[in-house]
Design a protein around this motif. Sequence first.
Motif, PDB file in Angstrom:
ATOM      1  N   GLY A  67     -17.812  37.887 -44.613  1.00 21.85           N
ATOM      2  CA  GLY A  67     -16.498  37.456 -45.091  1.00 21.85           C
ATOM      3  C   GLY A  67     -16.124  36.104 -44.542  1.00 21.85           C
ATOM      4  O   GLY A  67     -16.556  35.722 -43.448  1.00 21.85           O
ATOM      5  N   GLY A 100      -8.076  36.833 -45.063  1.00 17.84           N
ATOM      6  CA  GLY A 100      -9.389  36.886 -45.691  1.00 17.84           C
ATOM      7  C   GLY A 100      -9.339  36.220 -47.049  1.00 17.84           C
ATOM      8  O   GLY A 100      -8.378  36.399 -47.812  1.00 17.84           O
ATOM      9  N   CYS A 141     -15.598  37.391 -49.728  1.00 16.42           N
ATOM     10  CA  CYS A 141     -16.584  38.283 -49.120  1.00 16.42           C
ATOM     11  C   CYS A 141     -17.783  38.378 -50.058  1.00 16.42           C
ATOM     12  O   CYS A 141     -17.620  38.356 -51.282  1.00 16.42           O
ATOM     13  N   THR A 155     -19.251  40.046 -54.938  1.00 16.95           N
ATOM     14  CA  THR A 155     -18.405  39.041 -54.303  1.00 16.95           C
ATOM     15  C   THR A 155     -16.944  39.367 -54.580  1.00 16.95           C
ATOM     16  O   THR A 155     -16.611  40.070 -55.551  1.00 16.95           O
ATOM     17  N   CYS A 175     -16.192  32.696 -40.334  1.00 21.62           N
ATOM     18  CA  CYS A 175     -16.991  33.703 -41.019  1.00 21.62           C
ATOM     19  C   CYS A 175     -17.132  34.912 -40.095  1.00 21.62           C
ATOM     20  O   CYS A 175     -17.006  34.804 -38.873  1.00 21.62           O
ATOM     21  N   CYS A 182     -19.795  42.099 -41.410  1.00 22.26           N
ATOM     22  CA  CYS A 182     -19.284  43.458 -41.506  1.00 22.26           C
ATOM     23  C   CYS A 182     -20.385  44.360 -42.042  1.00 22.26           C
ATOM     24  O   CYS A 182     -21.105  43.973 -42.956  1.00 22.26           O
ATOM     25  N   TYR A 213     -19.479  46.578 -47.236  1.00 23.02           N
ATOM     26  CA  TYR A 213     -18.820  45.681 -48.184  1.00 23.02           C
ATOM     27  C   TYR A 213     -17.380  46.101 -48.413  1.00 23.02           C
ATOM     28  O   TYR A 213     -16.508  45.252 -48.623  1.00 23.02           O
ATOM     29  N   CYS A 257     -15.237  44.647 -45.760  1.00 24.34           N
ATOM     30  CA  CYS A 257     -15.288  43.190 -45.888  1.00 24.34           C
ATOM     31  C   CYS A 257     -14.414  42.737 -47.040  1.00 24.34           C
ATOM     32  O   CYS A 257     -13.580  41.839 -46.885  1.00 24.34           O
ATOM     33  N   SER A 258     -14.578  43.346 -48.198  1.00 17.22           N
ATOM     34  CA  SER A 258     -13.839  42.923 -49.389  1.00 17.22           C
ATOM     35  C   SER A 258     -12.358  43.253 -49.310  1.00 17.22           C
ATOM     36  O   SER A 258     -11.564  42.724 -50.094  1.00 17.22           O
ATOM     37  N   TYR A 288     -10.951  42.800 -46.346  1.00 16.59           N
ATOM     38  CA  TYR A 288     -10.601  41.881 -45.266  1.00 16.59           C
ATOM     39  C   TYR A 288      -9.965  42.602 -44.068  1.00 16.59           C
ATOM     40  O   TYR A 288      -8.949  42.163 -43.518  1.00 16.59           O
ATOM     41  N   MET A 333     -14.812  43.954 -38.602  1.00 17.98           N
ATOM     42  CA  MET A 333     -15.837  42.916 -38.500  1.00 17.98           C
ATOM     43  C   MET A 333     -16.587  43.046 -37.179  1.00 17.98           C
ATOM     44  O   MET A 333     -15.970  43.122 -36.123  1.00 17.98           O
TER      45      MET A 333
END
Length: 126
Positions: A35, A47, A50, A58, A96, A99, A102, A105-106, A108, A113
């Motif tokens: 991310g 965020g 990602c 993405t 950056c 993680c 996903y 991460c997506s 945030y 992390m």
Amino acid sequence: QLQLVESGGGLVQPGGSLRLSCAASGFTLDYYAIGWFRQAPGKEREGISCIGSSGGSTNYADSVKGRFTISRDNAKNTVYLQMNSLKPEDTAVYYCAACRTYYYCSHYVRDAMAYWGKGTLVTVSS
């Protein structure tokens, strides 16, 4: 030593472009979603993008959608953030983070992390 290192920040005029890099050392990024976050002065870290471990997924925050593109080169153990049509409000320190999932991460989720870089400063100003 396990670390992420960002590079590519600098001063750019409004409407300009920059490409940030996030390189890993001491571990492989292959199994991590990566991310990008940013923190402007006096604001919380947010965020903005990602990418999944294979690069097939993405996600972008609305504030950067259509202007920023995230990509990765696992052979180089590096993730990139191409930033176009930069605006003064994009001025921030960009981080950056790696993680293991996903999903987090997506969404945030900062506490999810595993590794963080120290950041690179992007200044958009005429």
